[in-house]
Scaffold this active site. Structure first.
Site, PDB file in Angstrom:
ATOM      1  N   LYS A 178      -4.986  -2.985 -40.387  1.00 20.13           N
ATOM      2  CA  LYS A 178      -3.477  -2.388 -40.054  1.00 20.13           C
ATOM      3  C   LYS A 178      -3.842  -4.035 -40.966  1.00 20.13           C
ATOM      4  O   LYS A 178      -3.362  -4.698 -41.876  1.00 20.13           O
ATOM      5  CB  LYS A 178      -3.024  -2.885 -39.345  1.00 20.13           C
ATOM      6  CG  LYS A 178      -2.075  -3.528 -39.282  1.00 20.13           C
ATOM      7  CD  LYS A 178      -0.901  -3.462 -38.172  1.00 20.13           C
ATOM      8  CE  LYS A 178      -1.143  -4.415 -37.251  1.00 20.13           C
ATOM      9  NZ  LYS A 178      -0.280  -5.610 -37.680  1.00 20.13           N
ATOM     10  N   ASN A 179      -4.241  -5.012 -40.291  1.00 21.71           N
ATOM     11  CA  ASN A 179      -4.457  -6.509 -41.173  1.00 21.71           C
ATOM     12  C   ASN A 179      -4.944  -7.302 -42.291  1.00 21.71           C
ATOM     13  O   ASN A 179      -5.337  -8.106 -42.306  1.00 21.71           O
ATOM     14  CB  ASN A 179      -5.160  -8.076 -39.631  1.00 21.71           C
ATOM     15  CG  ASN A 179      -3.361  -7.483 -38.562  1.00 21.71           C
ATOM     16  OD1 ASN A 179      -2.725  -6.800 -38.540  1.00 21.71           O
ATOM     17  ND2 ASN A 179      -3.913  -7.927 -37.608  1.00 21.71           N
ATOM     18  N   CYS A 237       8.977 -13.667 -31.597  1.00 18.01           N
ATOM     19  CA  CYS A 237       8.724 -12.197 -31.445  1.00 18.01           C
ATOM     20  C   CYS A 237       8.492 -11.876 -30.088  1.00 18.01           C
ATOM     21  O   CYS A 237       8.511 -13.173 -29.410  1.00 18.01           O
ATOM     22  CB  CYS A 237       7.782 -11.939 -32.585  1.00 18.01           C
ATOM     23  SG  CYS A 237       6.174 -12.413 -32.423  1.00 18.01           S
ATOM     24  N   ARG A 251       6.205 -18.282 -33.514  1.00 23.62           N
ATOM     25  CA  ARG A 251       5.283 -18.303 -34.700  1.00 23.62           C
ATOM     26  C   ARG A 251       5.865 -18.585 -35.737  1.00 23.62           C
ATOM     27  O   ARG A 251       6.327 -17.776 -36.170  1.00 23.62           O
ATOM     28  CB  ARG A 251       5.035 -16.584 -34.598  1.00 23.62           C
ATOM     29  CG  ARG A 251       4.586 -15.624 -33.182  1.00 23.62           C
ATOM     30  CD  ARG A 251       4.329 -14.328 -33.597  1.00 23.62           C
ATOM     31  NE  ARG A 251       2.989 -14.030 -34.398  1.00 23.62           N
ATOM     32  CZ  ARG A 251       3.262 -12.935 -35.451  1.00 23.62           C
ATOM     33  NH1 ARG A 251       3.343 -12.106 -34.281  1.00 23.62           N
ATOM     34  NH2 ARG A 251       2.176 -12.708 -35.651  1.00 23.62           N
ATOM     35  N   ASP A 308      -5.848 -10.563 -29.732  1.00 27.04           N
ATOM     36  CA  ASP A 308      -5.614  -9.243 -30.280  1.00 27.04           C
ATOM     37  C   ASP A 308      -6.362  -8.256 -29.230  1.00 27.04           C
ATOM     38  O   ASP A 308      -5.820  -6.985 -29.405  1.00 27.04           O
ATOM     39  CB  ASP A 308      -5.750  -8.368 -31.686  1.00 27.04           C
ATOM     40  CG  ASP A 308      -4.270  -9.463 -32.249  1.00 27.04           C
ATOM     41  OD1 ASP A 308      -4.694  -8.851 -33.742  1.00 27.04           O
ATOM     42  OD2 ASP A 308      -3.873 -10.635 -32.106  1.00 27.04           O
ATOM     43  N   ARG A 337       3.183   1.359 -34.357  1.00 29.26           N
ATOM     44  CA  ARG A 337       2.601   0.169 -35.599  1.00 29.26           C
ATOM     45  C   ARG A 337       1.689  -0.695 -36.084  1.00 29.26           C
ATOM     46  O   ARG A 337       1.369  -0.948 -37.400  1.00 29.26           O
ATOM     47  CB  ARG A 337       3.518  -1.831 -35.318  1.00 29.26           C
ATOM     48  CG  ARG A 337       5.061  -1.370 -35.168  1.00 29.26           C
ATOM     49  CD  ARG A 337       5.838  -2.323 -34.725  1.00 29.26           C
ATOM     50  NE  ARG A 337       4.846  -3.333 -36.233  1.00 29.26           N
ATOM     51  CZ  ARG A 337       5.080  -4.456 -35.964  1.00 29.26           C
ATOM     52  NH1 ARG A 337       5.586  -5.416 -34.527  1.00 29.26           N
ATOM     53  NH2 ARG A 337       4.486  -5.392 -37.253  1.00 29.26           N
TER      54      ARG A 337
HETATM   55  C1  EPZ Z   1      -2.360 -12.759 -37.483  1.00 33.54           C
HETATM   56  O1  EPZ Z   1      -0.747 -13.562 -37.488  1.00 33.54           O
HETATM   57  C2  EPZ Z   1      -1.853 -11.574 -37.572  1.00 33.54           C
HETATM   58  N1  EPZ Z   1      -1.561 -10.741 -38.519  1.00 33.54           N
HETATM   59  C3  EPZ Z   1      -1.914 -11.520 -35.892  1.00 33.54           C
HETATM   60  O2  EPZ Z   1      -2.409 -10.174 -35.717  1.00 33.54           O
HETATM   61  C4  EPZ Z   1      -3.406 -12.068 -34.885  1.00 33.54           C
HETATM   62  O3  EPZ Z   1      -2.809 -11.880 -33.533  1.00 33.54           O
HETATM   63  C5  EPZ Z   1      -3.021 -13.575 -35.110  1.00 33.54           C
HETATM   64  O4  EPZ Z   1      -3.193 -13.408 -36.680  1.00 33.54           O
HETATM   65  C6  EPZ Z   1      -4.185 -14.560 -34.914  1.00 33.54           C
HETATM   66  O5  EPZ Z   1      -5.301 -13.796 -35.224  1.00 33.54           O
HETATM   67  C7  EPZ Z   1      -1.775  -9.988 -39.082  1.00 33.54           C
HETATM   68  O6  EPZ Z   1      -2.638 -10.628 -39.694  1.00 33.54           O
HETATM   69  C8  EPZ Z   1      -0.427  -9.509 -40.005  1.00 33.54           C
HETATM   70  P1  EPZ Z   1      -1.360 -17.418 -37.318  1.00 33.54           P
HETATM   71  P2  EPZ Z   1       0.146 -14.473 -38.491  1.00 33.54           P
HETATM   72  O7  EPZ Z   1      -0.774 -17.483 -38.206  1.00 33.54           O
HETATM   73  O8  EPZ Z   1      -1.174 -14.894 -38.597  1.00 33.54           O
HETATM   74  C9  EPZ Z   1       0.366 -20.576 -34.609  1.00 33.54           C
HETATM   75  C10 EPZ Z   1      -2.128  -8.072 -34.542  1.00 33.54           C
HETATM   76  O9  EPZ Z   1      -1.426  -7.759 -32.915  1.00 33.54           O
HETATM   77  N2  EPZ Z   1       1.091 -20.506 -36.439  1.00 33.54           N
HETATM   78  O10 EPZ Z   1      -2.882 -17.207 -37.161  1.00 33.54           O
HETATM   79  O11 EPZ Z   1       0.413 -14.918 -37.771  1.00 33.54           O
HETATM   80  C11 EPZ Z   1       0.784 -19.386 -34.934  1.00 33.54           C
HETATM   81  O12 EPZ Z   1       2.483 -19.474 -33.625  1.00 33.54           O
HETATM   82  C12 EPZ Z   1      -1.349  -8.794 -34.797  1.00 33.54           C
HETATM   83  O13 EPZ Z   1      -2.520  -7.288 -34.703  1.00 33.54           O
HETATM   84  C13 EPZ Z   1       1.978 -22.157 -36.638  1.00 33.54           C
HETATM   85  O14 EPZ Z   1       2.667 -23.097 -35.818  1.00 33.54           O
HETATM   86  O15 EPZ Z   1      -1.301 -15.982 -36.848  1.00 33.54           O
HETATM   87  C14 EPZ Z   1       0.379 -19.285 -33.377  1.00 33.54           C
HETATM   88  O16 EPZ Z   1       0.088 -19.883 -32.163  1.00 33.54           O
HETATM   89  C15 EPZ Z   1      -0.633 -10.195 -33.121  1.00 33.54           C
HETATM   90  N3  EPZ Z   1       2.596 -22.405 -37.238  1.00 33.54           N
HETATM   91  C16 EPZ Z   1      -0.726 -20.180 -33.825  1.00 33.54           C
HETATM   92  O17 EPZ Z   1      -1.066 -20.589 -35.208  1.00 33.54           O
HETATM   93  C17 EPZ Z   1       2.125 -21.277 -38.939  1.00 33.54           C
HETATM   94  O18 EPZ Z   1       2.295 -21.888 -39.622  1.00 33.54           O
HETATM   95  C18 EPZ Z   1      -2.209 -18.456 -35.005  1.00 33.54           C
HETATM   96  O19 EPZ Z   1      -1.150 -17.686 -35.368  1.00 33.54           O
HETATM   97  C19 EPZ Z   1       1.346 -21.058 -38.254  1.00 33.54           C
HETATM   98  C20 EPZ Z   1       0.651 -19.772 -37.166  1.00 33.54           C
END
Ligand code: EPZ
Length: 427
Positions: free
Chosen positions: A30-31, A124, A129, A313, A405
């Site tokens: 998916k990702n 969420c 996020r 995850d 999802r």
């Molecule tokens: C991706 O989300 C994945 N989703 C998530 O999978 C996964 O849990 C996550 O990466 C971490 O590995 C997809 O790829 C579609 P991040 P993403 O930006 O990119 C903070 C699932 O279950 N952050 O790496 O949204 C954020 O709040 C889903 O399949 C900021 O502060 O995650 C988090 O604490 C859930 N500012 C951390 O960084 C930003 O601009 C990691 O978030 C961006 C992120």
């Protein structure tokens, strides 16, 4: 690809105590599919993506592309995209609320339309996020960024290569930046990037489209081109689905061979399951066999980390398993600030878990008991299914649209392996 409807009345009825046995194939990631579908917008040419999973999030992405004026044809496990022209540069509030990964449309829309309007993603259940890193990158890359009335307004002011260092590691932030820079001529450098397999799969696609991208540890050097081409690409297997099936097999004291997976993507999961007492063999290159020799599950100390560390995850799924381990475990969630929603539901099934800050302390109990539990997010729902597979009696898992999802027909796969799981609908 059939149309999947989001049903809020469907639930699972699971009878626990049946070991999983047999062979199962992992679906496409998916990702990886989501950013790669967005990357198809970067070129006017037709692109074709294979091995895409049949999921609600994929459906939502297809709808998003069609809302932008792009023609999409879905085959069985493949999606053909014809982005000849983009007639709309806005991702609406409804779209983004349905799927926060819609923010991945920002980079491609800027490349094609020099502007983009994307609804600010709300928080969420697993955390706030924010997307501040995405916007900080765009701003430093010459894009005017305005956030007003709940929407992010982006417009290219000047095209220039950029050197940018992320303040923290962000998967979709890295993906947005890579897609945008793939169209910018000259040498750009991104530092402190995410290197998840899904990010690397996107890099493969961007290279096929004509971008030159070198990756050295957490640094990417990108030499983009205005003339990105269409591509054909088979997405990687879903490493989180693979991990979820592995935990399910081990915790039910089963014996399962999982095929069509990339074992190099799940080394942290394999290491943790072996420490928990699982036997894991590799009969062929893209498959593994997991079974348990003894009766006990060893307790673990887990810290979630960015790849190649233990994946956040997989945290909820391991918590279900450690609820019946032979001793005390702890799980520290270092990525998201609120990813313990499944704890209360597991406690309804008899788990002994206490949370302090970002750490959950789990005292293994002899058994869980079936109960009616509610999913709160994608991986929490998988955790409750795993708990139901081992609980004494019947477990009802509500709000399984969260599960749909991100898992393709998980109930059917588990049933094929011997689980007693039924998908029912509240009248
Ligand atoms: C991706 O989300 C994945 N989703 C998530 O999978 C996964 O849990 C996550 O990466 C971490 O590995 C997809 O790829 C579609 P991040 P993403 O930006 O990119 C903070 C699932 O279950 N952050 O790496 O949204 C954020 O709040 C889903 O399949 C900021 O502060 O995650 C988090 O604490 C859930 N500012 C951390 O960084 C930003 O601009 C990691 O978030 C961006 C992120």
């Amino acid at each position: 690809m059939k149309t999947i409807t989001l049903s809020t009345s469907e639930y699972f009825c699971i009878r626990g105590g049946f070991p999983l046995r047999g062979e199962i194939e992992v679906s496409g990631s998916k990702n990886a599919s989501l950013p790669i579908l967005m990357a198809s917008l970067l070129s006017e040419d037709e692109s074709e993506i294979f091995n895409t999973p049949d999921l609600l999030d994929i459906q939502n992405t297809i709808e998003l592309l069609e809302n932008l004026g792009v023609e999409v044809l879905c085959g069985d496990k493949s999606i053909r995209v014809y982005p000849r022209e983009i007639t709309n540069c806005k991702a609406s509030d409804e779209t983004v609320r349905k799927m926060r990964a819609s923010v991945l449309v920002m980079g491609p829309l800027l490349v094609r339309c020099s502007k983009a309007v994307v609804s600010m993603p709300g928080g969420c259940s697993i955390g706030v996020r924010p997307v501040d890193q995405h916007l900080k990158f765009f701003s430093e890359a010459g894009v005017k960024v305005d956030v007003k009335h709940g929407y992010i307004h982006l417009e290219i002011e000047r095209i220039k290569p950029v050197e940018f260092t992320f303040d923290l590691i962000t998967v979709t932030g890295t993906e947005n930046a890579l897609m945008f820079l793939s169209s910018i001529e000259g040498k750009s450098i991104l530092r402190n990037i995410a290197i998840e397999p899904e990010v690397m799969d996107l890099v493969e696609v961007l290279r096929k489209m004509g971008a030159e991208i070198e990756i050295e540890e957490r640094t990417a050097i990108i030499r983009g081109t205005k003339d990105l081409k269409g591509f054909r690409h088979k997405v990687i297997p879903d490493r989180i689905e693979a991990g979820t099936l592995m935990v399910s097999a081990f915790v039910t004291k089963g014996d399962v061979t999982i095929k069509n997976l990339n074992t190099s993507h799940i080394t942290a999961i394999i290491k943790a399951l072996k420490e928990a007492g699982a036997e894991i063999e590799f009969p062929e290159e893209n498959s593994l066999r997991i079974f348990s020799k003894g009766d006990t599950i060893n307790p673990l100390c887990i810290e979630t980390r960015e790849y190649p560390g233990f994946p956040t995850d997989m945290q909820a799924q391991f918590m279900a398993m450690l609820s019946v381990a032979d001793g005390e475990s702890f799980i520290r969630e270092n990525i998201f600030e609120n990813r313990f929603q499944h704890v209360m539901e597991l406690k309804r099934m008899g788990a002994n878990i206490e949370v302090s800050g970002n750490t959950a302390y789990i005292k293994g109990v002899p058994k869980l008991t079936g109960a009616e539990v509610f999913s709160t997010d994608l991986r929490a729902s998988a955790s409750l299914v795993i708990a139901g597979l081992i609980a004494e009696g019947e477990t009802i898992v509500r709000d399984i649209y969260h599960l749909d999802r991100g898992y393709e027909k998980l109930d059917k796969k588990l049933k094929r392996l011997g689980a007693h799981i039924e998908r029912l609908e509240t009248s």
